[in-house]
Every structure is written in structure tokens, then in C-alpha cells.
Scaffold this motif. Structure first.
Motif, short mmCIF file in Angstrom:
data_model
loop_
_atom_site.label_atom_id
_atom_site.label_comp_id
_atom_site.label_asym_id
_atom_site.label_seq_id
_atom_site.Cartn_x
_atom_site.Cartn_y
_atom_site.Cartn_z
N ASN A 46 0.82 -1.21 0.00
CA ASN A 46 0.00 0.00 0.00
C ASN A 46 0.86 1.27 0.00
O ASN A 46 0.67 2.18 0.82
CB ASN A 46 -0.95 -0.01 1.20
CG ASN A 46 -2.13 -0.94 0.98
OD1 ASN A 46 -2.75 -0.94 -0.08
ND2 ASN A 46 -2.42 -1.77 1.98
N TRP A 47 1.78 1.31 -0.95
CA TRP A 47 2.64 2.48 -1.12
C TRP A 47 2.92 2.71 -2.60
O TRP A 47 2.81 1.80 -3.41
CB TRP A 47 3.99 2.29 -0.40
CG TRP A 47 3.87 2.15 1.08
CD1 TRP A 47 3.74 0.98 1.79
CD2 TRP A 47 3.84 3.20 2.05
NE1 TRP A 47 3.65 1.24 3.13
CE2 TRP A 47 3.71 2.58 3.32
CE3 TRP A 47 3.93 4.59 1.97
CZ2 TRP A 47 3.65 3.33 4.50
CZ3 TRP A 47 3.88 5.34 3.14
CH2 TRP A 47 3.73 4.70 4.39
N GLU A 108 1.71 6.93 1.09
CA GLU A 108 0.75 5.91 1.49
C GLU A 108 -0.38 5.79 0.48
O GLU A 108 -0.93 6.78 0.01
CB GLU A 108 0.18 6.23 2.87
CG GLU A 108 -0.73 5.13 3.40
CD GLU A 108 -1.50 5.53 4.65
OE1 GLU A 108 -2.22 4.67 5.18
OE2 GLU A 108 -1.40 6.72 5.07
N THR A 110 -3.81 2.81 -0.66
CA THR A 110 -4.75 1.85 -0.08
C THR A 110 -5.26 0.92 -1.18
O THR A 110 -4.90 1.08 -2.36
CB THR A 110 -5.91 2.57 0.62
OG1 THR A 110 -6.69 1.62 1.35
CG2 THR A 110 -6.78 3.30 -0.38
N ASP A 111 -6.06 -0.07 -0.79
CA ASP A 111 -6.64 -1.02 -1.75
C ASP A 111 -5.58 -1.69 -2.61
O ASP A 111 -5.69 -1.74 -3.84
CB ASP A 111 -7.67 -0.33 -2.65
CG ASP A 111 -8.89 0.14 -1.87
OD1 ASP A 111 -9.16 -0.43 -0.80
OD2 ASP A 111 -9.57 1.09 -2.33
N GLU A 115 -5.35 3.02 -4.86
CA GLU A 115 -5.97 4.29 -4.51
C GLU A 115 -5.09 5.05 -3.52
O GLU A 115 -4.38 4.46 -2.71
CB GLU A 115 -7.36 4.07 -3.87
CG GLU A 115 -8.35 3.36 -4.78
CD GLU A 115 -8.80 4.22 -5.95
OE1 GLU A 115 -8.71 5.46 -5.83
OE2 GLU A 115 -9.25 3.66 -6.96
N LYS A 116 -5.16 6.38 -3.56
CA LYS A 116 -4.42 7.20 -2.61
C LYS A 116 -5.10 7.15 -1.25
O LYS A 116 -6.31 7.32 -1.14
CB LYS A 116 -4.35 8.65 -3.09
CG LYS A 116 -3.49 8.86 -4.32
CD LYS A 116 -3.46 10.32 -4.72
CE LYS A 116 -2.55 10.56 -5.92
NZ LYS A 116 -2.53 11.98 -6.33
N ALA A 117 -4.31 6.91 -0.20
CA ALA A 117 -4.84 6.93 1.15
C ALA A 117 -5.29 8.34 1.50
O ALA A 117 -4.65 9.32 1.11
CB ALA A 117 -3.79 6.44 2.14
N TRP A 119 -7.33 9.82 5.05
CA TRP A 119 -8.08 9.51 6.25
C TRP A 119 -8.23 10.75 7.15
O TRP A 119 -7.50 11.73 7.02
CB TRP A 119 -7.44 8.36 7.02
CG TRP A 119 -5.94 8.35 7.07
CD1 TRP A 119 -5.09 7.68 6.23
CD2 TRP A 119 -5.09 9.06 8.00
NE1 TRP A 119 -3.78 7.91 6.59
CE2 TRP A 119 -3.75 8.75 7.67
CE3 TRP A 119 -5.34 9.91 9.07
CZ2 TRP A 119 -2.66 9.27 8.37
CZ3 TRP A 119 -4.27 10.43 9.79
CH2 TRP A 119 -2.95 10.10 9.43
N HIS A 126 -4.85 6.04 13.57
CA HIS A 126 -3.97 5.85 12.42
C HIS A 126 -2.52 5.93 12.91
O HIS A 126 -2.10 6.95 13.48
CB HIS A 126 -4.25 6.92 11.38
CG HIS A 126 -5.73 7.12 11.13
ND1 HIS A 126 -6.45 6.32 10.30
CD2 HIS A 126 -6.60 8.01 11.68
CE1 HIS A 126 -7.73 6.70 10.31
NE2 HIS A 126 -7.84 7.74 11.14
N TYR A 220 -2.37 11.42 5.00
CA TYR A 220 -1.65 10.21 4.59
C TYR A 220 -0.21 10.29 5.12
O TYR A 220 0.31 11.37 5.42
CB TYR A 220 -1.65 10.04 3.07
CG TYR A 220 -1.19 11.23 2.28
CD1 TYR A 220 0.15 11.38 1.87
CD2 TYR A 220 -2.09 12.24 1.90
CE1 TYR A 220 0.56 12.47 1.12
CE2 TYR A 220 -1.68 13.33 1.15
CZ TYR A 220 -0.36 13.44 0.77
OH TYR A 220 0.05 14.53 0.04
N HIS A 254 -4.53 1.08 10.60
CA HIS A 254 -5.70 1.94 10.73
C HIS A 254 -6.79 1.12 11.44
O HIS A 254 -7.09 -0.01 11.06
CB HIS A 254 -6.22 2.38 9.37
CG HIS A 254 -5.23 3.18 8.58
ND1 HIS A 254 -4.95 4.51 8.86
CD2 HIS A 254 -4.43 2.85 7.52
CE1 HIS A 254 -4.03 4.96 8.01
NE2 HIS A 254 -3.72 3.97 7.19
#
Length: 255
Positions: A46-47, A108, A110-111, A115-117, A119, A126, A220, A254
Motif C-alpha cells: 500500500n505504497w 501511502e 490503499t486497496d 488508490e491514494k490513502a 483519512w 492511524h 496520509y 488503521h
């Protein structure tokens, strides 16, 4: 076939194991050595990485799945001891449109990296824990960022080395918290960001250093080498003048 001797049984077993191995393809694949790619050292699922190469204001970016088998010497590679990831950004490197400084830095995602993290600091908890060493600083303006939290607009807090002084920043206050005034290059330390309930707690080697109020969304994590110098304030203006870090641990949760 019967084998009456101990040696015969051994030979039969060895032959069976060899045939089984050949059937499974053992010894036939050309797998990469564990020192070939940074993703073999740390989980980079996830990077994505931004490098100080490319053109104009479009630095090279490598995302998953390409990141799994990617290295770019000397900017992003397994270090010479095969113990961590080396990040290097020279003062004459390509920069993003939003910064005048070059970077070799993870961002960071995600998915599975698709996708860009992004939050919220007021919802959930986190955490990023990292183990890192600053290895080399640029000339003249010897400033280098090793890890940070960024929101939708700007950096929120970072670990920033200026000469021998290691700081934790708060927004534009680059000297918010002095961690140590006697940092020696290549010293490994562990940093941690914990974001929850509109606050960021920042730790150095397990000790809480500061608590920063922060309620924004779009946050992120980032880690690597973000050189805070360029050809306008640091000489020589070439690839021999750079900032460099090595990352030995990188864990994000997270909840």
C-alpha cells in the motif's frame, strides 16, 4: 523394487525427493534474490514511490504492481548490507509542481496500492511506526526530512534533520520540538505517529515528544528522503550533492 540395504533406502528416498522437486519446478525458476528490490525488504503493498528523476515538474512515480519488482540505483534500492531500503534525492533532482525540493519518498496508498490513502484525524486511530537512519546531508543547506504526515494541503508534522539537530515540526514551525541536538549520521532510531481524536502523538525511540492538535481530513503518511535543498541554495548543483536515508521498518495500521 526392494532395497535391502540402508544405503539403498537412502538412495531411493533421495531419488524420490529429486523427482518430486523437479515435478514442482524446484530449482528451475529464476527468482530474484532478496536484495534485488526494496519490496523484498519491506511490505510496500500500500505504497507508491516518487523519485527525483523525470522531467520538468513531473518526477518519476512507480505504483503497484510495478513497485514489487522495481529498483532505481542510487535513488531507491536495497542498501549495500541488504538490511533496508536506501532513499536518495540530489539537489538537482526533478521536483513536483507543489515543491521546490527533490524527493525519493514513499506515499501511502490503499486497496493494494490502487488508490491514494486519505483519512480523517478525528475518526479512528492511524499509526505509522518506522525505523530509519539519516545517512547523508546536502551541502550548505544541510536539511533533510525522513518521515511525515501530510494532509490535503500541506505537511502537518515531519521528522526533520538540520545538521546535527533533529526536530519534529508542526506546520510551518520547523523547530517545534527539538528531539536531539547531537544526532550522528547513520544512527538508527524508531519514530512513531499516532493520530486519533483530533490529536497527533509523536514518539522518538518509544518516548512521547509532542502532542499536536489536528482535525483535518485527507491525511496520509510518507517516508523516505525529502531533501530540503536545491541548486539555488546548495552547491555543487549535481548528483554528488544529496540527502539520503535508509528505512529498516515501516508499519502502518488503521483501526
Amino acid at each position: 523394487m526392494r532395497l535391502r540395504t540402508k544405503h539403498g533406502i537412502t538412495a531411493l528416498l533421495a531419488a524420490t525427493v529429486l523427482l518430486a522437486g523437479q515435478a514442482a519446478g524446484v530449482g528451475t525458476a529464476t527468482a530474484a534474490a532478496p536484495c534485488d528490490y526494496p519490496a523484498q525488504q519491506l511490505d510496500l503493498t500500500n505504497w507508491k514511490v516518487t523519485l527525483p528523476t523525470g522531467s520538468g515538474t513531473s518526477p518519476t512515480e512507480i505504483e503497484q504492481p510495478s513497485l514489487k519488482t522495481f529498483a532505481a540505483k542510487p535513488w531507491f534500492q536495497v542498501n549495500s548490507k541488504c538490511t533496508g531500503i536506501q532513499f536518495r534525492a540530489a539537489v538537482n533532482g526533478v521536483t513536483t509542481s507543489g515543491s521546490g525540493y527533490p524527493r525519493s519518498e514513499l506515499r501511502e496508498m490503499t486497496d493494494g496500492g490502487s488508490e491514494k490513502a486519505s483519512w480523517s484525524a478525528t475518526s479512528g486511530t492511524h499509526t505509522m511506526v518506522f525505523r530509519e537512519a539519516f545517512n547523508h546531508l546536502p551541502e550548505d543547506k544541510s536539511h533533510l526530512v525522513g518521515a511525515q504526515i501530510h494532509d490535503g494541503d500541506d505537511d502537518v508534522t515531519v521528522f526533520r534533520l538540520e545538521g546535527t539537530s533533529l526536530y519534529i515540526t508542526k506546520g510551518d514551525d520547523t523547530h517545534h520540538k527539538l528531539v536531539t541536538s547531537n544526532y550522528k549520521l547513520n544512527t538508527v532510531f524508531e519514530g512513531k505517529f499516532v493520530v486519533s481524536g483530533g490529536q497527533i502523538k509523536v514518539y522518538y525511540n518509544g518516548v512521547l515528544q509532542t502532542t499536536i492538535a489536528h482535525t483535518s481530513s485527507g491525511n496520509y503518511f510518507k517516508a523516505g528522503a525529502y531533501t530540503q535543498a536545491n541548486c539555488s541554495n546548495s552547491s555543487p548543483c549535481d548528483t554528488t550533492n544529496y540527502g539520503q536515508t535508509t528505512l529498516y521498518k515501516l508499519q502502518v495500521t488503521h483501526s
